[in-house]
Design a protein around this motif. Structure first.
Motif, PDB file in Angstrom:
ATOM      1  N   HIS A 187      47.757  67.183   4.372  1.00 53.29           N
ATOM      2  CA  HIS A 187      47.365  66.029   3.883  1.00 53.29           C
ATOM      3  C   HIS A 187      48.639  65.530   3.045  1.00 53.29           C
ATOM      4  O   HIS A 187      48.842  64.317   2.878  1.00 53.29           O
ATOM      5  CB  HIS A 187      46.191  66.192   2.720  1.00 53.29           C
ATOM      6  N   PRO A 192      45.901  61.369   4.100  1.00 52.32           N
ATOM      7  CA  PRO A 192      44.739  61.953   4.192  1.00 52.32           C
ATOM      8  C   PRO A 192      44.010  61.917   5.711  1.00 52.32           C
ATOM      9  O   PRO A 192      43.058  62.426   5.639  1.00 52.32           O
ATOM     10  CB  PRO A 192      43.695  60.975   3.190  1.00 52.32           C
ATOM     11  N   SER A 193      44.456  60.966   6.377  1.00 55.76           N
ATOM     12  CA  SER A 193      44.022  60.915   7.862  1.00 55.76           C
ATOM     13  C   SER A 193      44.538  61.906   8.786  1.00 55.76           C
ATOM     14  O   SER A 193      44.089  61.939  10.015  1.00 55.76           O
ATOM     15  CB  SER A 193      44.158  59.548   8.395  1.00 55.76           C
ATOM     16  N   SER A 195      45.519  64.903  10.949  1.00 63.74           N
ATOM     17  CA  SER A 195      44.285  65.813  11.829  1.00 63.74           C
ATOM     18  C   SER A 195      44.462  67.110  11.299  1.00 63.74           C
ATOM     19  O   SER A 195      45.311  67.629  10.105  1.00 63.74           O
ATOM     20  CB  SER A 195      45.212  66.079  13.146  1.00 63.74           C
ATOM     21  N   SER A 196      43.128  67.837  10.873  1.00 64.57           N
ATOM     22  CA  SER A 196      43.026  68.990  10.501  1.00 64.57           C
ATOM     23  C   SER A 196      43.331  70.280  11.302  1.00 64.57           C
ATOM     24  O   SER A 196      43.017  71.298  11.156  1.00 64.57           O
ATOM     25  CB  SER A 196      41.419  69.194  10.039  1.00 64.57           C
TER      26      SER A 196
END
Ligand code: CA
Length: 236
Positions: A187, A192-193, A195-196
């Motif tokens: 992040h 915030p967008s 990829s996790s």
């Protein structure tokens, strides 16, 4: 002049551990206040303004994570979780809610004291490491992160990090001694967008270690908290 002592709030319902912590911290010149439940803990954070909170998660009246969430809505007091819960999810959850650190029981005295010193140091240094704010440099061992030049050096040698590799190292350096979760790193670096997917982070880290660690298999600068995130070595 009497030295101003740091005040530690211990929130722990296991009386054996509570006693051990109280004895250890008092012997190391900390002022100690303590409670065995969450309701009193929240009240004491208001009334005592502790410099650091040691927090058990399994409390009789509430889950410690609720306390982390509540405290983080109005205070930056460092919170070190001390818990028997040892899964990667448990650690990541508490850290993402705003805990500064996580110690799994049982833990050693030296480890505990080191984590407390690191947590206290963070609050004294605004958002960033004071050494970085002053000199634009974070140095630990032979590793020197130069925030003005956007480069990392090993001794006099440029480590040759790519821009993304440098950003990861720079971020960890600013929070040296503290675990940053994969989620936090992604992040912070890519918004915030982001990829996790942690895979990209692992690939970067493998490359970073190849460039900065004397032995990438036994890192001495950036440690892995398995399944949780990374921690840069402190320079104290
Ligand atoms: Ca407990």
């Amino acid at each position: 002049m009497a030295q101003l002592r740091d005040k530690i709030l211990i929130v722990e319902d296991d009386t054996g551990i509570l006693k051990f912590l109280k004895t250890t911290l008092t012997a190391n010149n900390y002022d100690v206040v303590l409670t065995e439940n969450g309701k009193d803990a929240l009240a004491m954070i208001y009334s005592h303004c502790p410099d650091c909170i040691l927090l058990d998660l399994g409390l009789p009246d509430m889950d410690g994570n609720t306390i982390i969430e509540s405290v983080r809505s109005w205070a930056k007091t460092p919170i070190i979780v001390i818990s028997a819960r040892s899964t990667e999810t448990d650690k990541a959850t508490a850290l993402d809610l705003g805990a500064d650190d996580y110690l799994t029981k049982p833990f050693g005295t030296l480890e505990l004291l080191a984590r407390i010193r690191a947590a206290l140091r963070h609050t004294r240094t605004t958002a960033e490491n004071d050494e970085i704010a002053l000199k634009g440099i974070y140095q630990v061992g032979d590793l020197r992160i130069d925030y003005n030049k956007h480069r990392a050096f090993l001794g006099e040698q440029d480590a040759g990090l790519t821009p993304n590799e440098f950003r990861i190292v720079a971020l960890l350096g600013k929070h040296a001694g503290q675990v940053l979760t994969y989620k936090t790193i992604l992040h912070e670096l890519w918004g915030p967008s982001a990829s996790s997917d942690n895979k990209i982070l692992r690939v970067h880290m493998a490359n970073i270690r190849r460039k900065i660690e004397p032995n990438p298999d036994e890192p001495c600068y950036i440690f892995t908290e398995v399944g949780v995130g990374y921690r840069m070595a402190s320079n104290d």
